[in-house]
Design a protein around this motif. Sequence first.
Motif, PDB file in Angstrom:
ATOM      1  N   SER A 316       0.907  -1.231  -0.010  1.00 19.32           N
ATOM      2  CA  SER A 316       0.075   0.083  -0.050  1.00 19.32           C
ATOM      3  C   SER A 316       0.647   1.239  -0.102  1.00 19.32           C
ATOM      4  CB  SER A 316      -0.745   0.061   1.196  1.00 19.32           C
ATOM      5  OG  SER A 316      -1.868  -1.343   1.133  1.00 19.32           O
ATOM      6  N   SER A 317       1.970   1.144   0.740  1.00 23.18           N
ATOM      7  CA  SER A 317       2.842   2.315   0.759  1.00 23.18           C
ATOM      8  C   SER A 317       3.438   2.557  -0.587  1.00 23.18           C
ATOM      9  CB  SER A 317       4.081   2.093   1.711  1.00 23.18           C
ATOM     10  OG  SER A 317       4.691   3.058   1.860  1.00 23.18           O
ATOM     11  N   LEU A 318       3.902   1.617  -1.247  1.00 24.18           N
ATOM     12  CA  LEU A 318       4.257   1.775  -2.732  1.00 24.18           C
ATOM     13  C   LEU A 318       3.376   2.196  -3.422  1.00 24.18           C
ATOM     14  CD1 LEU A 318       6.375  -1.744  -2.791  1.00 24.18           C
ATOM     15  CD2 LEU A 318       7.333   0.669  -2.468  1.00 24.18           C
ATOM     16  N   LEU A 319       2.062   1.930  -3.470  1.00 21.80           N
ATOM     17  CA  LEU A 319       0.945   2.447  -4.243  1.00 21.80           C
ATOM     18  C   LEU A 319       0.795   3.794  -4.082  1.00 21.80           C
ATOM     19  CD1 LEU A 319      -1.520  -0.598  -4.375  1.00 21.80           C
ATOM     20  CD2 LEU A 319      -0.184   0.205  -6.457  1.00 21.80           C
ATOM     21  N   GLU A 320       0.906   4.210  -2.733  1.00 21.44           N
ATOM     22  CA  GLU A 320       0.848   5.811  -2.529  1.00 21.44           C
ATOM     23  C   GLU A 320       1.870   6.355  -3.234  1.00 21.44           C
ATOM     24  OE1 GLU A 320       0.853   6.201   1.788  1.00 21.44           O
ATOM     25  OE2 GLU A 320      -1.212   5.278   1.819  1.00 21.44           O
ATOM     26  N   GLN A 321       3.107   6.083  -3.211  1.00 22.83           N
ATOM     27  CA  GLN A 321       4.170   6.648  -3.710  1.00 22.83           C
ATOM     28  C   GLN A 321       4.115   6.775  -5.196  1.00 22.83           C
ATOM     29  OE1 GLN A 321       6.567   8.470  -2.024  1.00 22.83           O
ATOM     30  NE2 GLN A 321       5.394   7.626  -0.280  1.00 22.83           N
ATOM     31  N   ILE A 322       3.478   5.550  -5.728  1.00 27.76           N
ATOM     32  CA  ILE A 322       3.193   5.566  -7.255  1.00 27.76           C
ATOM     33  C   ILE A 322       1.932   6.706  -7.545  1.00 27.76           C
ATOM     34  CG2 ILE A 322       2.221   4.441  -9.161  1.00 27.76           C
ATOM     35  CD1 ILE A 322       3.878   1.988  -8.212  1.00 27.76           C
ATOM     36  N   ASP A 323       1.165   6.959  -6.639  1.00 25.65           N
ATOM     37  CA  ASP A 323       0.217   7.909  -6.906  1.00 25.65           C
ATOM     38  C   ASP A 323       0.650   9.196  -7.078  1.00 25.65           C
ATOM     39  OD1 ASP A 323      -1.898   5.918  -7.124  1.00 25.65           O
ATOM     40  OD2 ASP A 323      -2.527   6.033  -4.964  1.00 25.65           O
ATOM     41  N   ARG A 324       1.527   9.587  -6.131  1.00 26.36           N
ATOM     42  CA  ARG A 324       2.339  10.859  -6.171  1.00 26.36           C
ATOM     43  C   ARG A 324       3.037  10.965  -7.212  1.00 26.36           C
ATOM     44  NH1 ARG A 324       6.663  12.682  -1.180  1.00 26.36           N
ATOM     45  NH2 ARG A 324       6.846  14.779  -2.171  1.00 26.36           N
ATOM     46  N   LEU A 325       3.815   9.948  -7.516  1.00 23.78           N
ATOM     47  CA  LEU A 325       4.455  10.243  -8.963  1.00 23.78           C
ATOM     48  C   LEU A 325       3.636  10.504 -10.145  1.00 23.78           C
ATOM     49  CD1 LEU A 325       7.353   7.362  -8.474  1.00 23.78           C
ATOM     50  CD2 LEU A 325       7.636   9.866  -8.602  1.00 23.78           C
ATOM     51  N   GLU A 326       2.580   9.873 -10.200  1.00 26.68           N
ATOM     52  CA  GLU A 326       1.676   9.960 -11.307  1.00 26.68           C
ATOM     53  C   GLU A 326       1.048  11.555 -11.132  1.00 26.68           C
ATOM     54  OE1 GLU A 326      -1.101   6.917 -10.796  1.00 26.68           O
ATOM     55  OE2 GLU A 326       0.020   5.359 -12.328  1.00 26.68           O
ATOM     56  N   GLN A 327       0.691  11.654 -10.050  1.00 26.38           N
ATOM     57  CA  GLN A 327       0.244  13.163  -9.818  1.00 26.38           C
ATOM     58  C   GLN A 327       1.155  14.308 -10.678  1.00 26.38           C
ATOM     59  OE1 GLN A 327      -0.795  14.069  -5.957  1.00 26.38           O
ATOM     60  NE2 GLN A 327      -2.058  16.384  -6.737  1.00 26.38           N
ATOM     61  N   LEU A 328       2.384  14.110 -10.175  1.00 28.57           N
ATOM     62  CA  LEU A 328       3.588  14.965 -10.421  1.00 28.57           C
ATOM     63  C   LEU A 328       3.731  14.918 -12.035  1.00 28.57           C
ATOM     64  CD1 LEU A 328       6.120  16.887  -9.951  1.00 28.57           C
ATOM     65  CD2 LEU A 328       7.532  14.704  -9.705  1.00 28.57           C
ATOM     66  N   VAL A 329       3.428  13.620 -12.608  1.00 30.33           N
ATOM     67  CA  VAL A 329       3.684  13.453 -13.978  1.00 30.33           C
ATOM     68  C   VAL A 329       2.275  14.306 -14.534  1.00 30.33           C
ATOM     69  CG1 VAL A 329       3.383  11.885 -15.865  1.00 30.33           C
ATOM     70  CG2 VAL A 329       4.945  11.366 -14.096  1.00 30.33           C
ATOM     71  N   ARG A 330       1.297  14.191 -14.066  1.00 30.26           N
ATOM     72  CA  ARG A 330       0.286  14.958 -14.694  1.00 30.26           C
ATOM     73  C   ARG A 330       0.518  16.664 -14.596  1.00 30.26           C
ATOM     74  NH1 ARG A 330      -3.023  11.066 -12.118  1.00 30.26           N
ATOM     75  NH2 ARG A 330      -3.528  12.630 -10.278  1.00 30.26           N
ATOM     76  N   ARG A 331       1.148  17.001 -13.604  1.00 32.19           N
ATOM     77  CA  ARG A 331       1.496  18.594 -13.790  1.00 32.19           C
ATOM     78  C   ARG A 331       2.614  18.643 -14.513  1.00 32.19           C
ATOM     79  NH1 ARG A 331       2.246  20.496  -7.624  1.00 32.19           N
ATOM     80  NH2 ARG A 331       1.945  22.440  -8.666  1.00 32.19           N
ATOM     81  N   LEU A 332       3.351  17.749 -14.724  1.00 35.33           N
ATOM     82  CA  LEU A 332       4.494  17.899 -15.603  1.00 35.33           C
ATOM     83  C   LEU A 332       3.860  18.061 -17.269  1.00 35.33           C
ATOM     84  CD1 LEU A 332       7.491  15.948 -14.284  1.00 35.33           C
ATOM     85  CD2 LEU A 332       7.366  18.233 -14.171  1.00 35.33           C
ATOM     86  N   LEU A 333       2.989  17.415 -17.352  1.00 40.24           N
ATOM     87  CA  LEU A 333       2.295  17.410 -18.853  1.00 40.24           C
ATOM     88  C   LEU A 333       1.728  18.791 -19.358  1.00 40.24           C
ATOM     89  CD1 LEU A 333       0.698  13.797 -19.091  1.00 40.24           C
ATOM     90  CD2 LEU A 333       2.856  14.492 -20.116  1.00 40.24           C
ATOM     91  N   TYR A 334       1.690  19.640 -18.337  1.00 41.27           N
ATOM     92  CA  TYR A 334       1.166  21.023 -18.729  1.00 41.27           C
ATOM     93  C   TYR A 334       2.186  21.629 -19.827  1.00 41.27           C
ATOM     94  CZ  TYR A 334      -2.837  21.535 -15.746  1.00 41.27           C
ATOM     95  OH  TYR A 334      -4.097  21.644 -15.210  1.00 41.27           O
ATOM     96  N   PHE A 335       3.510  20.983 -19.658  1.00 39.85           N
ATOM     97  CA  PHE A 335       4.500  21.642 -20.532  1.00 39.85           C
ATOM     98  C   PHE A 335       4.528  21.116 -21.873  1.00 39.85           C
ATOM     99  CE2 PHE A 335       6.319  22.348 -16.137  1.00 39.85           C
ATOM    100  CZ  PHE A 335       6.500  23.527 -16.225  1.00 39.85           C
ATOM    101  N   ASP A 336       3.814  20.211 -22.107  1.00 39.00           N
ATOM    102  CA  ASP A 336       3.501  19.423 -23.615  1.00 39.00           C
ATOM    103  C   ASP A 336       2.538  20.408 -24.361  1.00 39.00           C
ATOM    104  OD1 ASP A 336       3.511  18.014 -25.595  1.00 39.00           O
ATOM    105  OD2 ASP A 336       2.423  16.272 -24.819  1.00 39.00           O
ATOM    106  N   GLN A 337       3.164  20.922 -25.260  1.00 36.04           N
ATOM    107  CA  GLN A 337       2.322  21.757 -26.428  1.00 36.04           C
ATOM    108  C   GLN A 337       1.533  21.113 -27.044  1.00 36.04           C
ATOM    109  OE1 GLN A 337       2.661  24.884 -26.414  1.00 36.04           O
ATOM    110  NE2 GLN A 337       4.487  24.912 -25.166  1.00 36.04           N
ATOM    111  N   ASN A 338       1.470  19.660 -27.211  1.00 34.16           N
ATOM    112  CA  ASN A 338       0.624  18.887 -28.037  1.00 34.16           C
ATOM    113  C   ASN A 338      -0.599  18.404 -27.125  1.00 34.16           C
ATOM    114  OD1 ASN A 338       2.130  19.093 -30.387  1.00 34.16           O
ATOM    115  ND2 ASN A 338       3.451  17.412 -29.562  1.00 34.16           N
ATOM    116  N   GLN A 339      -0.809  18.729 -25.625  1.00 31.82           N
ATOM    117  CA  GLN A 339      -1.639  18.228 -24.844  1.00 31.82           C
ATOM    118  C   GLN A 339      -2.964  19.021 -25.357  1.00 31.82           C
ATOM    119  OE1 GLN A 339      -0.413  15.166 -23.195  1.00 31.82           O
ATOM    120  NE2 GLN A 339      -1.727  16.002 -21.678  1.00 31.82           N
TER     121      GLN A 339
END
Length: 491
Positions: A316-339
């Motif tokens: 469960s702790s590992l899944l929480e860290q993955i959720d955190r990384l996925e949230q960070l990735v979603r925020r980083l995708l704001y920099f994608d001009q093709n989004q």
Amino acid sequence: MEILLKPNAIAPRWSLRQQLTILTILFLSLGVAALWLVAELFESRSSAVRERNQDELANADARLIKLFWESNQGQSDKQNKQWDKQLQELSTEALAAFPRVEGGFYLLQKDRLLGYAYPTHGGASPKKDIPKAEEKTILELTRRATSQGLPQELVLQPGLDLLVLRADPLPLWGAVWTMKRTPLPNSKDARQKGLSILVVLINLLVGAWTFYIALQLHWGVQRLQQSIKAMEEGKAEQIPPLKAEMGLLGEAINTMQHRRQELEQRLRRVERLASLGQLVAGVAHEVRNPLASMRLNLQYTQRQLQKQGITTLPISSLLEQIDRLEQLVRRLLYFDQNQQQEELVPASLENVAEESVILLRLRAEEQGITLVYCAATNTLPQVPLRPRELGQVMVNLILNAIQASPEGGQVLVGVAQQHDYFVIWVEDRGQGLSPEDRERIFDPFYSTKPEGTGLGLAISHEIITRQGGSIGWDSQPGCTRFSVYLPKSRD
């Protein structure tokens, strides 16, 4: 296309110094002409003096006639001395308001001049005798005025004096008369010489002053050229203080230089952000798929372990860290001009700002901060916006302001119009930005907070840039303001 002008390609016929030197010569020539005009003025002064004296004597005669009738004089049974004394009192009263004017009455019944007075004579004792040299002339003038019933004037110029006489009829009784003697200027007059010398000195002063101005402009232009050349070569950042108008011109050039440096710095920041944004977006795309695979495998492993009754592993702790990384990735995708971006819809900036304030007011109160919305003076029109993205920017700016404010502080949020832009601004009363923060405030992964990711302002900058706007800031100890500028026209 850049056009380069060769040095001295359009050279003036005369330099500025030469033109001002010519101007000095013209001033001196005008001075000579002025002296000639002054001489002409002295020659024509006698006519002006004569006209002024004629007007003054006409008023004095009118005053004598008025007082004569008001005093009920004219009783023929009076003795000459008694009558002369009473008329003299009238003359003194009437002529007291007319400097250097003397006069009196002519009575037809007596055929004599009576009531002579010269109240402004200014001598040691009052003057009571009619001037002998003019007495016969005055008597003839008053007789003519009496017989013809019309005003009579006579202008004489004995020597250096201008003598003006006037007689006005006094119906049924005779006439009144006045006389004024005025010295005329002459070539030997000390005042005239003094005035001439003064005019010459003034003209010389004007010429010298003009030449001094020419030198000042020459030196100022030379220093200005040297300073601009030093700025072009990178030896100086601004023009040193200069005097007078050259100083104002130097200040204007310094202001333009400062704005140019700001624009260059902003351009470099935008280019750097664009490069970092492309890199970050590429990394986010590469990381997203492995994260999804890791999530699926961990979830499968967790289900298999639960079937076997094994619950001690930290899945469960590992899944929480993955959720955190996925949230960070979603925020980083704001920099994608093709989004795919949010569609532009008509919306109100005021509504976006107010909703953001309402959303974060409780959060501010929990930290002892007062969150205040400052409404615009005039209602702003609706404009094409991406309200959700703009709201995200406002929430991020307000949160940063709350975190930067001391306990008991205040955060202000407002909207306004400035020239061709709509502006939303957030202001706090914190310590302000350090020199390092000012350079890197919009860089991804740069944060002044230990728990921050350093993506808030970078993503906000990217969102506003895509909407054709910009984010500016002004910071000093005790006051920091971030402003979002959105163009009114979206052509």
